[in-house]
Design a protein around this motif. Structure first.
Motif, short mmCIF file in Angstrom:
data_model
loop_
_atom_site.label_atom_id
_atom_site.label_comp_id
_atom_site.label_asym_id
_atom_site.label_seq_id
_atom_site.Cartn_x
_atom_site.Cartn_y
_atom_site.Cartn_z
N PRO A 28 0.83 -1.22 0.00
CA PRO A 28 0.00 0.00 0.00
C PRO A 28 0.85 1.26 0.00
O PRO A 28 1.96 1.27 0.56
CB PRO A 28 -0.79 -0.12 1.31
CG PRO A 28 -0.74 -1.57 1.67
CD PRO A 28 0.57 -2.08 1.17
N GLU A 97 -9.27 -2.39 3.49
CA GLU A 97 -10.05 -1.20 3.17
C GLU A 97 -11.44 -1.61 2.67
O GLU A 97 -11.56 -2.52 1.85
CB GLU A 97 -9.33 -0.39 2.09
CG GLU A 97 -7.98 0.16 2.53
CD GLU A 97 -8.11 1.28 3.53
OE1 GLU A 97 -9.24 1.77 3.74
OE2 GLU A 97 -7.08 1.68 4.10
N ASP A 101 -9.03 0.88 -3.96
CA ASP A 101 -8.29 2.10 -4.25
C ASP A 101 -8.56 2.54 -5.69
O ASP A 101 -9.41 1.96 -6.39
CB ASP A 101 -6.80 1.91 -3.97
CG ASP A 101 -6.12 0.97 -4.98
OD1 ASP A 101 -6.79 0.47 -5.90
OD2 ASP A 101 -4.91 0.73 -4.82
N GLU A 102 -7.84 3.55 -6.15
CA GLU A 102 -8.11 4.10 -7.49
C GLU A 102 -7.81 3.10 -8.60
O GLU A 102 -8.28 3.27 -9.74
CB GLU A 102 -7.31 5.39 -7.70
CG GLU A 102 -5.80 5.21 -7.77
CD GLU A 102 -5.15 5.11 -6.39
OE1 GLU A 102 -3.91 5.05 -6.35
OE2 GLU A 102 -5.88 5.10 -5.37
N ARG A 107 -6.62 -3.87 0.06
CA ARG A 107 -5.43 -4.12 0.87
C ARG A 107 -5.62 -5.41 1.66
O ARG A 107 -6.61 -5.58 2.37
CB ARG A 107 -5.19 -2.95 1.83
CG ARG A 107 -3.92 -3.08 2.65
CD ARG A 107 -3.61 -1.80 3.39
NE ARG A 107 -4.65 -1.45 4.35
CZ ARG A 107 -4.65 -0.32 5.05
NH1 ARG A 107 -3.69 0.58 4.85
NH2 ARG A 107 -5.61 -0.08 5.92
#
Length: 206
Positions: A28, A97, A101-102, A107
């Motif tokens: 990450p 998470e 993410d983008e 994670r």
């Protein structure tokens, strides 16, 4: 007793640093632990964004042996990964998470890594064994095509020969061999033993 499934990749011993660098790229970008200095056999050094036995003191493996790391990686989200992330009862370490993410990745951690610089099947190859921290993570290891792709991709990035999945059954699942994905078992019709599997790896000469 819980499940302790693991992916194991085999790379030429000289490629351990290269493989660890590829692994570090999967870490990450936020919430990282302090950098860890690692000295490898032969004196080579690198820095990784993980801990070793949950500490960040420098690790000296110049004499060989093993290297233990507590890793956290980013992984593409498929149904098995989503079920793990949303299912609660998380593993030790950073919480998954709730949202990707983008890049659409989740994670996952901790995954416990043991690096053996001279593997049992072939001493010219190092073994990098990634063990799930919990039974729920073990189930994800077995069911997730995305997780499998992470580890076969890591084997490829490290110039490795093989990636296997150990589900604590009577046979290992061979996921990737000499640059190709496949579905075989050891023992099985094609590979009666791990030695037979290792005999197909390149770079056998001393």
């Amino acid at each position: 007793m819980g499940l302790d499934y693991s992916y194991e990749i085999f790379v030429p011993a000289r490629n351990v640093a290269r493989t660890l660098a590829a692994l570090a790229e999967l870490a990450p970008r936020t919430g990282r632990v302090p950098p860890l200095d690692v000295t490898l056999p032969g004196g080579g050094q690198l820095v990784v964004p993980f801990t070793s036995n949950f500490a960040s003191e420098p690790v000296d493996c110049s004499a060989g042996g093993t290297l233990d790391l507590d890793t956290t990686i980013m992984c593409g989200v498929d149904d098995a990964v989503r079920a793990y992330v949303e299912g609660g009862g998380r593993a030790p370490g950073p919480a998954p998470e709730p949202e990707p993410d983008e890049l659409g990745r989740a994670r996952i951690g901790y995954i416990y890594l043991t690096v053996r610089f001279a593997s049992a099947p072939h001493p010219r190859y190092a073994s990098m064994e990634f063990t799930a921290a919990t039974s729920r993570m073990s189930v994800m290891f077995e069911r997730s095509a995305s997780v499998r792709t992470v580890f076969t991709g890591l084997a490829a990035a490290g110039g490795g020969a093989c990636c296997v999945l150990d589900t604590e059954s009577d046979a290992l699942q061979v996921c990737w061999l000499n640059g190709r994905t496949l579905r075989e078992t050891v023992p099985g019709p094609r590979f009666p033993s791990l030695s037979d599997l290792a005999a197909t790896w390149p770079d056998q000469d001393p």
